[in-house]
Write an enzyme that holds these catalytic residues in place. Structure first.
Site, short mmCIF file in Angstrom:
data_model
loop_
_atom_site.label_atom_id
_atom_site.label_comp_id
_atom_site.label_asym_id
_atom_site.label_seq_id
_atom_site.Cartn_x
_atom_site.Cartn_y
_atom_site.Cartn_z
N LYS A 1 0.87 -1.20 0.00
CA LYS A 1 0.00 0.00 0.00
C LYS A 1 0.89 1.23 0.00
CE LYS A 1 -4.00 1.76 2.67
NZ LYS A 1 -4.89 1.45 3.82
N SER B 1 -9.71 1.16 2.55
CA SER B 1 -8.88 2.02 1.74
C SER B 1 -7.74 1.29 1.03
CB SER B 1 -8.29 3.12 2.63
OG SER B 1 -7.45 2.56 3.61
N SER C 1 -9.88 -1.37 6.71
CA SER C 1 -9.29 -1.14 5.38
C SER C 1 -8.50 -2.28 4.78
CB SER C 1 -8.40 0.10 5.42
OG SER C 1 -9.19 1.23 5.26
#
Ligand code: GLN
Length: 493
Positions: free
Chosen positions: A81, A156, A180
């Site tokens: 990420k 996310s 997330s």
């Protein structure tokens, strides 16, 4: 020669390299070829790190050629990420304010993956600063769900989830502050785990809410999830909240079965109005599978968890507003041109650099912490947090594992919820209480509704990742679902 990464597991890759069936360079090239074929449709990445990948693969091939023992993730293509620092990459958090920020050090979890032989193929798209549940709040455009390109992958950590789902990476790391990792895991049909708070060092991940944030893996199988946890978990002197707690060999204990395990279905949360009845039915079918394997199934209520959402949307933004104060155009981040004085510079730099959801969170958090409102909002939310912790403590007296769906719905259409923040926030009703309590939880694929994946959410006691892996593995083996998205299989790259 390129291989279909959507059919290869991390263990198979390492063993195949050791046996000389293929090389780490073959694996890196396969990942890069697949990214080249799919990225235009999916947009899972902010940056593809071909150079780093080929260098890391060459090092693994040298080890193999020298007959050295290979580390556990040798030659496995992985993605991170874009809020995790990796030297030689930008770490933008999908924000204009950090668009040109280059990492000067490595995040500990990233470092541990690389030291275990993993091959970094790229940095993944995300909601700006991890604020969101759809990966639409990225300054660089949304990620598309490989199961249906008109739909969101969740968020996310949506880029990380989509990359693994589409076979562009074999493993990925995400961060989970309120869901997330697990929610995008559910929406993309991947295994997605948030470890106990303190299991994984947060050093080098850009902080959202420091009392909630935790790094964890995405994978196609539970075995690879267990393998990755064993690599990334452990005390780190650079993060005072990381704990020195021995972890079992999860890949070994996960085979112990669920005979006699007490599984509690969380009745009141399952009954929530916003939960799609078909998602509920899918979850109950999965519970039946566990019962068939010898688990003792019962029901439990977690009454305070209903208030998890409002409490989280005070505590999360409060901590975020403080953590994001450093992005001021001077110490870090985008600096506006032509400011008249220092105040003007702060105002303009932040207004230009932050997107609308980040601004909303900073304003909510600053308000909740301001003199006169602190007790009414922040103080009250912390009390709710304590009640939630007690709910879980009580439930874990009677049960070893608690169950809900991971997300109340399957993947929604891009744009469907973006004008209504509260309906977006509701995507995390099932995942948020877990972060507030600091316990571990995993999402495992448990079927399809309208051809879209549903996730089974398993929650465990603090530091009891082993029981979660055992339950998830037993279910996965018994259910034997094929969770390859149509996009990936159709392409066959
Ligand atoms: N969707 C939640 C939020 O927007 C959770 C985000 C996260 O876990 N990073 O805050």
């Amino acid at each position: 020669m390129t291989h279909d990464l959507s059919t290869l597991t991390a263990g198979r890759i390492r063993d195949g390299i050791a046996a000389g069936d293929f090389t780490a360079t073959d694996m890196a090239e396969s990942a890069l070829a697949r990214i080249a074929a799919l990225e235009g449709d999916v947009h899972a990445f902010n940056e593809v790190t071909a150079g780093l990948a080929l260098d890391a693969a060459a090092r693994v091939d040298d080890l193999a050629a020298a007959g050295e023992p290979l580390p556990p993730l040798a030659g496995v293509p992985v993605a991170f990420k874009d809020n995790m620092n990796l030297r030689g990459t930008n770490t933008s958090c999908s924000s204009l304010i950090l668009e040109s920020y280059s990492s000067v050090y490595d995040c500990t979890a990233v470092r541990r993956m690389l030291d275990a032989g993993a091959v970094p193929v790229g940095k993944c798209n995300m909601d700006e600063f991890a604020f969101g549940s759809s990966t639409e709040n990225s300054a660089f455009g949304p990620t598309h769900n490989p199961w249906d390109l008109d739909r969101v992958p969740g968020g996310s950590s949506g880029g990380s989830a989509a990359a693994v789902s589409a076979g562009m990476a074999v493993l990925a790391l995400g961060s989970d502050t309120g869901g997330s990792i697990r929610q995008p895991g559910a929406l993309t049909g991947t295994v997605a785990m948030k470890p106990t708070y303190g299991r994984v060092s947060r050093y080098g991940v850009v902080a959202f809410a420091s009392s909630l944030d935790q790094i964890g893996p995405f994978s196609k199988t539970v075995e690879e999830c267990a393998l990755t946890l064993n690599v990334i978990c452990g005390k780190d002197p650079m993060d005072a909240t990381s704990v020195d707690m021995p972890m079992q060999d999860l890949a070994a204990t996960m085979r112990d079965g669920v005979e006699g395990l007490r599984v509690g279905v969380v009745r009141d949360l399952m009954a929530l109005e916003g939960c799609d009845p078909r998602v509920r039915a899918c979850t109950m079918d999965a519970v039946e599978v566990l019962a068939g394997l010898g688990a003792e199934v019962g029901e439990v209520d977690l009454p305070s968890c209903m208030y998890g959402m409002p409490a989280y949307y005070i505590i999360g933004p409060a901590e975020a507003s403080s953590n994001l104060a450093r992005f001021d155009g001077i110490r870090y981040g985008h600096r506006a041109e032509g400011a008249e004085d220092v105040m003007d510079l702060y105002l303009r730099s932040r207004a230009e650099g932050f997107g609308p959801e980040s601004i909303r969170r900073i304003m909510l958090g600053t308000y909740a912490l301001s003199a006169g409102y602190y007790d009414a909002y922040y103080g009250q939310a912390q009390k709710v947090r304590t009640l939630i912790i007690r709910d879980f403590e009580k439930a874990f007296c009677d049960y070893d594992v608690l169950v809900t769906p991971t997300s109340p719905t399957v993947a929604f259409k891009i744009g469907e919820k973006s004008s209504d923040p509260v309906s977006m926030y509701l995507s995390d009703v099932y995942t948020i209480p877990v972060n507030l309590a600091g316990i571990p939880a995993v999402s495992v694929p448990c079927g399809l509704v309208d051809g879209l994946p549903v996730g089974l959410h398993l929650m465990g006691r603090h530091f009891d990742e082993a029981t979660l892996m055992r339950t998830a593995y037993s279910y996965e083996k018994a259910a034997a679902l094929d969770m390859r998205p149509p996009l990936a299989s159709a392409l066959g790259v």
